[in-house]
Enzyme design. Structure first.
Site, mmCIF file in Angstrom:
data_model
loop_
_atom_site.group_PDB
_atom_site.id
_atom_site.type_symbol
_atom_site.label_atom_id
_atom_site.label_comp_id
_atom_site.label_asym_id
_atom_site.label_seq_id
_atom_site.Cartn_x
_atom_site.Cartn_y
_atom_site.Cartn_z
ATOM 1 N N ASP A 421 -8.072 8.875 43.777
ATOM 2 C CA ASP A 421 -6.731 8.476 44.198
ATOM 3 C C ASP A 421 -5.639 8.588 43.141
ATOM 4 O OD1 ASP A 421 -6.990 8.062 46.904
ATOM 5 O OD2 ASP A 421 -7.685 6.001 46.687
ATOM 6 N N TYR A 502 -5.314 2.893 52.591
ATOM 7 C CA TYR A 502 -5.869 1.719 51.935
ATOM 8 C C TYR A 502 -4.878 0.980 51.061
ATOM 9 C CZ TYR A 502 -10.838 1.499 52.819
ATOM 10 O OH TYR A 502 -12.042 1.301 53.398
HETATM 11 CU CU LIG Z 1 -13.478 1.094 52.241
#
Ligand SMILES: [Cu+2]
Ligand SMILES: *[C@@H]1O[C@H](CO)[C@@H](O)[C@H](O)[C@H]1NC(C)=O
Ligand SMILES: *[C@@H]1O[C@H](CO)[C@@H](O)[C@H](O)[C@H]1NC(C)=O
Ligand SMILES: *[C@@H]1O[C@H](CO)[C@@H](O)[C@H](O)[C@H]1NC(C)=O
Ligand SMILES: *[C@@H]1O[C@H](CO)[C@@H](O)[C@H](O)[C@H]1NC(C)=O
Ligand SMILES: *[C@@H]1O[C@H](CO)[C@@H](O)[C@H](O)[C@H]1NC(C)=O
Ligand SMILES: *[C@@H]1O[C@H](CO)[C@@H](O)[C@H](O)[C@H]1NC(C)=O
Ligand SMILES: *[C@@H]1O[C@H](CO)[C@@H](O)[C@H](O)[C@H]1NC(C)=O
Ligand SMILES: *[C@@H]1O[C@H](CO)[C@@H](O)[C@H](O)[C@H]1NC(C)=O
Ligand SMILES: *[C@@H]1O[C@H](CO)[C@@H](O)[C@H](O)[C@H]1NC(C)=O
Ligand SMILES: *[C@@H]1O[C@H](CO)[C@@H](O)[C@H](O)[C@H]1NC(C)=O
Length: 814
Positions: A421, A502
């Site tokens: 990420d 997320y």
């Molecule tokens: Cu997860």
């Protein structure tokens, strides 16, 4: 990481249900004792203790004025030194950009007018100073280290596009004198700071290539799902897939899957997979050479579009269900309201105001006996520097290095997805925190800034600082004569980054016992899988949905300096033993401690021991306490941590070699400041930083040690992850705990403790050790009112730059 539009599903100002009537805070919680009575046998009073009696209290009652509680705010302090880790100033960044655009050899185009075949500036940031230079400054009074800029050029004016890390400086920029050079020393791969860019044509891929593919089977998508993806505004499905791209055999290949679009404002596209996958080869920059390599539906592979079409229109073709948006995928309140749930829940207040100091300019914080500096970077977000306890440095640096989400599945999209990420960056996605929800309403909030397209974006109030009273005391003991209890007040600095689907919440906490906690929590939308044939890779969580299994592994750098830079890692093992003692005639089955040192980098990659049998400590062999024990800090998981389950990941190859162990220790080098490079995904076989290469057998006894720790969770989403994963269970943490560091427990210094003496069932004294017990009126305002002030980012254009009018736009929340 998800290429649909992103919405921040924070329902602003929805919850104005509470009647803001002023409550009353009773600062005085002490009950008067009927009679002051001391037990002379066990008199524990000391000079500090103030003992309240009836008379005291009556006196106070008659004189105490009740005034409004203090507005929560920090004390303004001055950092002892300049924060050399903080970012570039506005004028430094602006002068640098003017200079960069003057360099004809860089051949740069301003981002807003750059096409796919122009070079542009991707990032401009402060180059973190070398520790070697910085120690001279912070420990030996030398002048601050020279400041350099780290610049990333997206070099696309070529058939072989690449990202180039370059170093420019030192500041100030002087036309004619300032030079740039390839940045190479922090990377294990020596290719002049260059790494290929296999995403250079991503807009062509998303706007043309994938649309062309989906248009070619629009008859089938219409028939299967009553939907098409033709590149039109009214498309209701889209196609996206793996990351990193498949780089095997010298080719660049993709697998993409069809997904339904959300039908509401909720960001739930990752819950809507449709189970049709397409394989394509997109090697090179000439789209006419890109090829469809096949289709997969219901675990049957079709080598050509024609094969797939023929099968689709043949009798007996099995059509599977689809995942459609609905209430099940949306996060607003639904269902029966729980008993009393509409009443305002308990809140924490800071009636005397914040009890810590901040130098906002220098991002320097002091709470009780702890102090530290904060930095913020595009790739990794917030980090802390020069963390001191009682004036002595414990950590030179603690910060996130990289966060991985490694998926698995029977289908190619899940199987080939492993997000790294920092490629997207944690900095740009650290949005404003919601007061009273992300952090207490009374917290102090700091801004963070990051570079994007010749501008500096500031996310207001994206870092919060607050004290909190844990829901349990940190100490207690009672006897037949007294009960002693100490409050557990701790201090937290927090930021949250939403990277695609997320949300990662990072919290660093400091405790009165001298310990430090590092925690990460995950929430937001899972990236799910289509259910068909994925039984071994997740639970079925909805009609046609699998909760795709994945490992989150987050690597942190903890550069310890315990009473000096030269430290040693000691392992203290608790082992079963059979031993005969001087006083025993026969062997006894019992246990004992054995101690060892991690001597070199050949033995410095390991996991937490089974049954927590091994203490992992960073000690200083030159610093013993009066009993001859080495002073140090212990490192231990505070809640579950993991390392990557996959061994020698086909997706990652050498790009995530940091993920395989719980604890890894190296000797500090200025050439190894970070365990991962944000562009490692672009060349997984030979990435810019291959963490394995940090391990070359170097001595680790009384050296400057860096401990690389992995936090994370094995995430096997279940129905409780719908619509969102919850922070309560997706949680991982480690703590650093003083071990033989002090001569006793330093938390005894706090006055926020009480001793109640009693005798025959009657309280004879209440000791509060000088705590203030001033009363104040709390004018309680629900946090929801301030949420109407929630803002997007403030953008300061650096090129062209006008210092007198720097704010040229305010984006929506982006
Ligand atoms: Cu997860
Ligand atoms: C500079 O970039 C332009 C595209 O912006 C390209 O056409 C040109 O060939 C490049 N010049 C050199 C010398 O590389
Ligand atoms: C810097 O110098 C170059 C020539 O050496 C000149 O073309 C350019 O305009 C100068 N830039 C500034 C900002 O003075
Ligand atoms: C198919 O989609 C169209 C346009 O979105 C809609 O009007 C129509 O009702 C849909 N048909 C079915 C059977 O759902
Ligand atoms: C989508 O838009 C196109 C072009 O505007 C139009 O021709 C088509 O009928 C629309 N489709 C639906 C399902 O509304
Ligand atoms: C400190 O308090 C003042 C007055 O209440 C307020 O305007 C300011 O925003 C506060 N500063 C921070 C950083 O919270
Ligand atoms: C945050 O940024 C805003 C807008 O630039 C500014 O008004 C405010 O003072 C900043 N807050 C802090 C704590 O620096
Ligand atoms: C740390 O140890 C090295 C030898 O390994 C020594 O050269 C250096 O001076 C020591 N540093 C300090 C600050 O004691
Ligand atoms: C990892 O896998 C690759 C590809 O299968 C193989 O070439 C390599 O030898 C493996 N490495 C290790 C350490 O097992
Ligand atoms: C930082 O350390 C690297 C590696 O030793 C060195 O190449 C570089 O010149 C140093 N930078 C400064 C500003 O001293
Ligand atoms: C304790 O308090 C009770 C009730 O006030 C009283 O009757 C009793 O005498 C007290 N005992 C002592 C030892 O003071």
């Amino acid at each position: 990481m998800v290429f649909g539009s992103r919405y921040l599903a924070i329902a602003l100002g929805l919850v104005l249900l509470v009647n803001p009537t002023a409550g009353r805070f009773h600062g005085d919680l002490k009950r008067p004792s009927p009679k002051q009575k001391h037990d002379s046998r066990r008199d524990l009073s000391n000079g500090l203790a103030r003992t309240l009696n009836n008379r005291d209290l009556n006196h106070r009652r008659s004189t105490a004025e009740t005034s409004p509680c203090i507005e929560s705010n920090y004390t303004k302090i001055h950092a002892p030194r300049e924060n050399v880790w903080a970012g570039l100033t506005d004028s430094e960044a602006a002068s640098l950009l003017i200079w960069l655009f003057d360099q004809s050899d860089l051949n740069l185009t301003v981002t807003s007018s750059a096409g796919d075949w122009d070079n542009s500036i991707e990032l401009v940031e402060l180059m973190q100073p070398n520790k070697t230079n910085t120690l001279d400054f912070i420990d030996h009074g030398a002048k601050a280290p020279p400041r350099y800029a780290h610049v990333v050029i997206d070099h696309r004016s070529t058939v072989d596009p690449y990202f180039a890390d370059i170093l420019v400086g030192p500041f100030p920029i002087v036309n004619g004198t300032t030079k740039w050079e390839p940045l190479e020393y922090p990377y294990t791969r020596k290719t002049k700071g260059r790494v290929r860019n296999i995403d250079a044509d991503s807009s062509l891929i998303y706007y043309d290539w994938l649309v062309e593919i989906s248009s070619s089977i629009s008859d089938i998508t219409l028939s299967l799902w009553n939907a098409t993806s033709l590149g039109l505004d009214n498309d209701t499905i889209n196609l996206w897939g793996i990351d990193p791209l498949d780089q095997s055999d010298g080719r660049i290949r993709r697998w993409d899957q069809f997904w339904n679009d959300p039908t509401s404002a909720f960001d739930d596209s990752t819950l809507l997979p449709l189970g049709l996958y397409v394989h394509s080869d997109v090697t090179g920059r000439d789209p006419s050479k890109w090829k469809v390599l096949g289709w997969l539906y219901n675990n049957i592979f079709y080598a050509t579009t024609n094969d797939f079409r023929k099968a689709f229109y043949s009798p007996g073709f099995e059509r599977l269900g689809q995942n459609k948006d609905g209430k099940w995928a949306q996060t607003d309140q639904q269902g029966k309201v729980l008993p009393h749930d509409q009443s305002y829940p308990p809140v924490s207040v800071a009636p005397s105001g914040s009890r810590f100091g901040v130098d906002v300019e220098q991002k320097y914080v002091k709470w009780m006996d702890f102090s530290f500096y904060i930095s913020f970077s595009h790739d990794t977000g917030m980090a802390l520097h020069d963390i001191r306890y009682k004036g002595q440095r414990i950590l030179y640096e603690i910060g996130l290095q990289e966060a991985m989400a490694h998926y698995a599945g029977n289908d190619p999209v899940q199987s080939m997805t492993t997000y790294l990420d920092t490629y997207y960056g944690f900095g740009p996605y650290a949005f404003e925190l919601a007061r009273g929800y992300d952090c207490p309403a009374y917290a102090t909030y700091l801004n963070s800034s990051f570079y994007d397209d010749e501008t500096t974006h500031t996310h207001i109030s994206s870092i919060c600082l607050f004290e909190y009273d844990a829901d349990y005391p940190m100490q207690r003991h009672s006897s037949s004569n007294y009960v002693a209890v100490t409050k557990n007040i701790y201090f937290t600095v927090r930021s949250v980054s939403t990277v695609g689907n997320y949300d990662y919440m990072f919290s660093y906490s400091f405790y009165m016992d001298g310990s430090i906690g590092v925690e990460v929590r995950a929430s937001g939308y899972i990236q799910s899988a289509y259910f068909a044939h994925n039984e071994d890779f997740g639970y079925q969580v909805h009609e046609a949905l699998s909760g795709s299994m994945h490992d989150h592994v987050l690597n942190f750098k903890a550069d310890f300096d315990i009473l000096g830079v030269n430290n040693t890692m000691e392992l203290v093992h608790q082992v079963p033993t059979t031993q005969t003692f001087a006083w025993s005639n026969t062997p006894r089955n019992t246990m004992k401690l054995t101690r060892s040192h991690v001597k070199s980098e050949d033995e410095s990659r390991f996991n937490w021991a089974a049954n927590s049998a091994t203490q992992v400590k960073v000690i200083n062999l030159d610093e013993t306490n009066p009993y001859g024990e080495y002073r140090g800090y212990r490192i231990l998981p505070s809640t579950g941590t993991i390392h990557l389950t996959v061994e020698n990941s086909t997706n990652l190859r050498n790009a995530g070699q940091w993920a395989g162990h719980d604890v890894q220790v190296t000797q500090h080098h200025d050439t190894e400041p970070r365990s991962a490079h944000p562009k490692n995904s672009q060349d997984v076989e030979n990435p810019p930083i291959n963490f394995n290469e940090f391990f070359n057998g170097e001595d680790l006894v009384q050296k400057d040690l860096v401990v690389w720790l992995n936090l994370g969770m094995h995430h096997v989403p279940h129905t409780g992850d719908l619509p969102n994963t919850v922070f309560t269970t997706a949680h991982s943490g480690v703590q650093f705990m003083p071990l033989n560091y002090m001569l006793g427990d330093p938390s005894r210094e706090t006055v926020n403790m009480v001793r109640i003496d009693y005798d025959d069932g009657n309280v004879s004294a209440v000791h509060t050790f000088g705590q203030h017990d001033d009363k104040c009126e709390l004018d309680f305002t629900p946090a929801e009112f301030s949420l109407w002030d929630y803002v997007g980012d403030v953008v300061v254009r650096k090129f062209p730059y006008d210092p007198n009018d720097p704010y040229d736009e305010t984006d929506s929340i982006s």
